[in-house]
Design a protein around this motif. Structure first.
Motif, mmCIF file in Angstrom:
data_model
loop_
_atom_site.group_PDB
_atom_site.id
_atom_site.type_symbol
_atom_site.label_atom_id
_atom_site.label_comp_id
_atom_site.label_asym_id
_atom_site.label_seq_id
_atom_site.Cartn_x
_atom_site.Cartn_y
_atom_site.Cartn_z
ATOM 1 N N PRO A 162 4.728 5.053 -3.162
ATOM 2 C CA PRO A 162 5.993 4.864 -3.986
ATOM 3 C C PRO A 162 6.583 3.631 -3.922
ATOM 4 O O PRO A 162 6.884 2.991 -2.925
ATOM 5 C CB PRO A 162 6.695 6.003 -3.526
ATOM 6 N N ILE A 163 6.983 3.170 -5.283
ATOM 7 C CA ILE A 163 7.942 1.947 -5.165
ATOM 8 C C ILE A 163 9.337 2.551 -5.657
ATOM 9 O O ILE A 163 9.276 2.859 -6.857
ATOM 10 C CB ILE A 163 7.556 0.834 -5.933
ATOM 11 N N SER A 191 -0.234 -4.903 -1.158
ATOM 12 C CA SER A 191 -0.061 -4.638 -2.697
ATOM 13 C C SER A 191 1.442 -3.829 -3.071
ATOM 14 O O SER A 191 1.662 -3.967 -4.212
ATOM 15 C CB SER A 191 -1.173 -4.298 -3.464
ATOM 16 N N ILE A 192 1.698 -2.960 -2.059
ATOM 17 C CA ILE A 192 2.898 -2.349 -2.445
ATOM 18 C C ILE A 192 4.222 -3.008 -1.555
ATOM 19 O O ILE A 192 5.038 -3.179 -2.294
ATOM 20 C CB ILE A 192 3.140 -0.909 -2.175
ATOM 21 N N ARG A 193 4.029 -3.190 -0.510
ATOM 22 C CA ARG A 193 5.041 -3.943 0.359
ATOM 23 C C ARG A 193 5.428 -5.379 0.000
ATOM 24 O O ARG A 193 6.745 -5.482 -0.092
ATOM 25 C CB ARG A 193 4.594 -3.873 1.850
ATOM 26 N N GLN A 194 4.347 -6.082 -0.239
ATOM 27 C CA GLN A 194 4.800 -7.535 -0.342
ATOM 28 C C GLN A 194 5.489 -7.638 -1.837
ATOM 29 O O GLN A 194 6.502 -8.216 -1.947
ATOM 30 C CB GLN A 194 3.517 -8.486 -0.295
ATOM 31 N N PRO A 195 5.195 -7.013 -2.959
ATOM 32 C CA PRO A 195 5.760 -7.140 -4.161
ATOM 33 C C PRO A 195 7.225 -6.224 -4.075
ATOM 34 O O PRO A 195 8.178 -6.742 -4.593
ATOM 35 C CB PRO A 195 5.230 -6.537 -5.124
ATOM 36 N N GLY A 254 3.789 -5.446 -11.243
ATOM 37 C CA GLY A 254 4.639 -4.976 -12.475
ATOM 38 C C GLY A 254 5.442 -3.742 -12.088
ATOM 39 O O GLY A 254 6.391 -3.531 -12.669
ATOM 40 N N SER A 255 4.999 -2.949 -11.298
ATOM 41 C CA SER A 255 5.882 -1.743 -10.502
ATOM 42 C C SER A 255 7.085 -2.074 -9.936
ATOM 43 O O SER A 255 7.984 -1.602 -10.004
ATOM 44 C CB SER A 255 4.881 -0.905 -9.773
ATOM 45 N N ALA A 256 6.772 -3.278 -9.157
ATOM 46 C CA ALA A 256 8.306 -3.353 -8.238
ATOM 47 C C ALA A 256 9.057 -4.204 -9.357
ATOM 48 O O ALA A 256 10.313 -4.067 -9.019
ATOM 49 C CB ALA A 256 7.684 -4.418 -7.164
ATOM 50 N N GLY A 297 2.724 2.619 -6.902
ATOM 51 C CA GLY A 297 1.762 1.291 -6.805
ATOM 52 C C GLY A 297 0.536 1.696 -5.943
ATOM 53 O O GLY A 297 0.321 2.757 -5.566
ATOM 54 N N SER A 298 -0.345 0.633 -5.602
ATOM 55 C CA SER A 298 -1.338 1.002 -4.621
ATOM 56 C C SER A 298 -1.316 -0.107 -3.663
ATOM 57 O O SER A 298 -1.213 -1.353 -4.083
ATOM 58 C CB SER A 298 -2.819 1.152 -5.424
#
Lengths: 498, 96
Positions: free
Chosen positions: A227-228, A190-194, A169-171, A184-185
């Motif tokens: 951060p994203i 879960s931050i980098r892949q999205p 959702g964040s990405a 994100g977390s």
């Protein structure tokens, strides 16, 4: 004051640093910025579904307050309030006082935190405006945001595809300009892949760099907030604000926080970049491989020296991760018993029955599967064979990085072996879903920082992410390389047509 | 060979306080078997003398001064309770 209601100016596409300049010089107002974002959300959110909660009334009010302060300050808003009037989105597993935080789960569907996470308190002190909470895989367990109790989020580049996960959702909100930036977390990617799937910048800080106080725990030895953002500079700005020691999190490191922005703009001549052979594997999407190799050429062109390295235990990371993360999760999620908060089943015969029914009705499939796996791995007779074994292999994986970093400064890899896959493609096969995290998981096990930045597109116009991995507490160097790469390319400027 | 049987799945579900439907028992048995078979690869590695890592940072216990500080007011702490009475959480009867 400028006139309001000018969404046609495209203010929703602004970055934090650009918006902050325009706000301070009073070329725009916070109110205009917020209105532009909400008119964007009106247009695109039905298709994307990035948010689970939108706090529009509060945001509008906050923007008026921000404009008042900006006006009164006569051009001298202090640097400590860098986010004054700037709207951000927050992943739904980060607690904000008085705003529902559901972790995209039925079991927390009605949970309103009576306290504030440290990261959002830091953002608040810097003057940010909350836009809402973003969708995720339930309890951050997933790589596609399909495991949300509130339905999946779509990839802004192709609505038939997943945005990645769990911070999908964040990405997606950042990529579709439904916010200026987001948090994100990241427990296993879960931050980098999205971020890679959506063509934006996502940073997982060193374990202990950012406080986890108020982050709903999934796997406590791996979880980090980060951060994203739309570009690398914004990533550095948010790290300056959310990083640092916090007495409320006893795993937060008491190490001085540098000014990450100062790392940007320095050249990367002579920096030693390691390319691990284990990250170029069979079964990797050929377009991804080609794009990553081109990106490495660009980095070489900027004066960095690249050399082949080996991280020999890479192939064991997923097995290690899925024992350790599920074990920690089975313990962390024991608290959802229908007593103090969250959902409780209506009909029950006794206390045990109430626990069983509450948890069975409240948790989704993937969460149950992981609780089962973790409970099994920790149960009598299996602890040594699974949990302890995985902890030992974790030592080997961590040592791989320590050894590699003796001769290099940064490691470069793909973020993900494929671009965003189709919605539904991997739902029936959990192991295939887990394998999509193959390039991100080791980083969490080792606790090192890593950033994903856009580095190209497939022929189907799907974004591809480049991952830069640094030494413990050396986010500065990965931000520096990321910035140098970004400034010499145009990938981060491309926008999806929604 | 199956790593985990349906009976074991039932046992683990009880430990985890989960009530599974017959269908869930079947699919979880299948999925957990696939995952546990995959995890077997860790046994390729000799870890006899390797210390386990439970935490990546070299930190020990963190202590705080034993001092009185403000805590969450009772009303706020109870504000999310599914069932409550007179300042307490209420649960189904435990003692006859």
């Amino acid at each position: 004051m400028k006139k309001t209601g000018s969404s046609d100016k495209g203010l929703h596409t602004l970055t934090i640093h650009h918006a902050s300049e325009l706000l301070k010089s009073r070329e725009i107002s916070s109110r205009e910025l917020i209105e532009s974002i909400f008119s964007r959300i009106d247009k695109t959110e039905k298709k994307i579904k990035a948010y689970v909660t939108i706090t529009s009334d509060e945001a509008m009010k906050a923007s008026e307050e921000a404009d008042r302060i900006l006006h009164d300050s006569r051009f001298t808003v202090h640097d400590s309030r860098l986010l004054l009037g700037i709207p951000l989105a927050i992943k739904d597993n980060i607690c904000i006082d008085g705003i529902r935080t559901a972790c995209s789960s039925w079991i927390l569907e009605n949970f309103i935190p009576p306290y504030e996470s440290t990261v959002t308190k830091c953002l608040k002190d810097a003057g940010y405006i909350l836009l809402g909470k973003t969708n995720m895989d339930e309890f951050a367990m997933g790589s596609s945001t399909e495991n949300s109790a509130f339905g999946p989020t779509k990839n802004p580049w192709d609505l038939d595809r997943i945005p990645g996960g769990s911070s999908g959702g964040s990405a997606a909100a950042v990529a579709s300009d439904e916010c200026i930036a987001a948090l994100g977390s990241d427990t296993g990617g879960s931050i980098r892949q999205p971020a890679a799937c959506c063509g934006v910048v996502g940073l997982k800080p060193t374990y202990g760099r950012v406080s986890r106080y108020g982050l709903v725990a999934f796997a406590s030895s791996l979880d980090q907030i980060g951060p994203i953002t739309k570009d690398v500079e914004d990533s550095a700005i948010l790290m300056n604000i959310i990083g640092g020691h916090d007495p409320m999190d006893s795993t937060s490191a008491d190490i001085k926080l540098p000014d990450f922005r100062k790392a940007l703009g320095k050249d990367i001549k002579g920096l030693r970049i390691g390319i691990p052979e284990e990250y170029f594997i069979e079964g990797m999407d050929p377009e991804v491989e080609k794009t990553i190799r081109q990106a490495i050429k660009v980095i070489e062109g900027l004066g960095a020296e690249t050399k082949k390295i080996s991280l020999p235990h890479t192939g064991y990371a997923i097995a290690t991760y899925y024992i350790l993360a599920t074990s920690e999760a089975s313990s962390n999620l024991a608290r959802y018993d229908g007593v103090k908060y969250g959902f409780r089943t209506e009909k029950n015969n006794d206390l045990l029955d109430m626990y069983m029914k509450t948890r069975s009705q409240g948790f989704g499939n993937e969460v149950k599967r992981r609780i089962m796996l973790g409970t099994y791995a920790l149960s009598s007779g299996y602890y040594e064979a699974y949990y302890r074994k995985a902890q030992q292999v974790r030592t080997l994986i961590k040592k791989d990085f320590e050894d590699a970093f003796k001769g290099i400064d940064v490691i470069v890899t793909p973020t993900s072996p494929t671009p965003a896959f189709r919605i539904g493609e991997k739902v029936e096969d959990p192991l295939q879903m887990y394998l999509s995290d193959i390039f991100t998981i080791s980083i969490n096990l080792a606790g090192v920082p890593a950033i994903s930045i856009p580095c190209g597109f497939t022929s189907n116009n799907l974004p591809i992410g480049l991952q830069l991995i640094g030494k413990h507490f050396d986010e500065e160097t990965i931000l520096r390389v990321a910035y140098a790469y970004e400034q010499s390319t145009e990938w981060h400027k491309r926008k999806p047509k929604i | 060979m199956a790593k985990i049987t349906k009976r074991e799945v039932e046992h683990v579900a009880r430990l985890a306080r989960l009530e599974l439907s017959d269908e869930e028992k079947e699919t979880f048995t299948k999925h957990l078997n696939n995952i546990l078979t995959y995890v077997e690869k860790l046994n390729e590695l000799d870890t006899k003398d390797v210390k386990p890592t439970s935490h990546v940072l070299q930190i020990q216990n963190i202590f705080k001064e034993d001092e009185i500080r403000e805590s969450l007011p009772r009303e706020r702490a109870l504000s999310n309770a599914p069932d409550r009475t007179e300042g307490f959480y209420r649960v189904p009867k435990i003692i006859e």
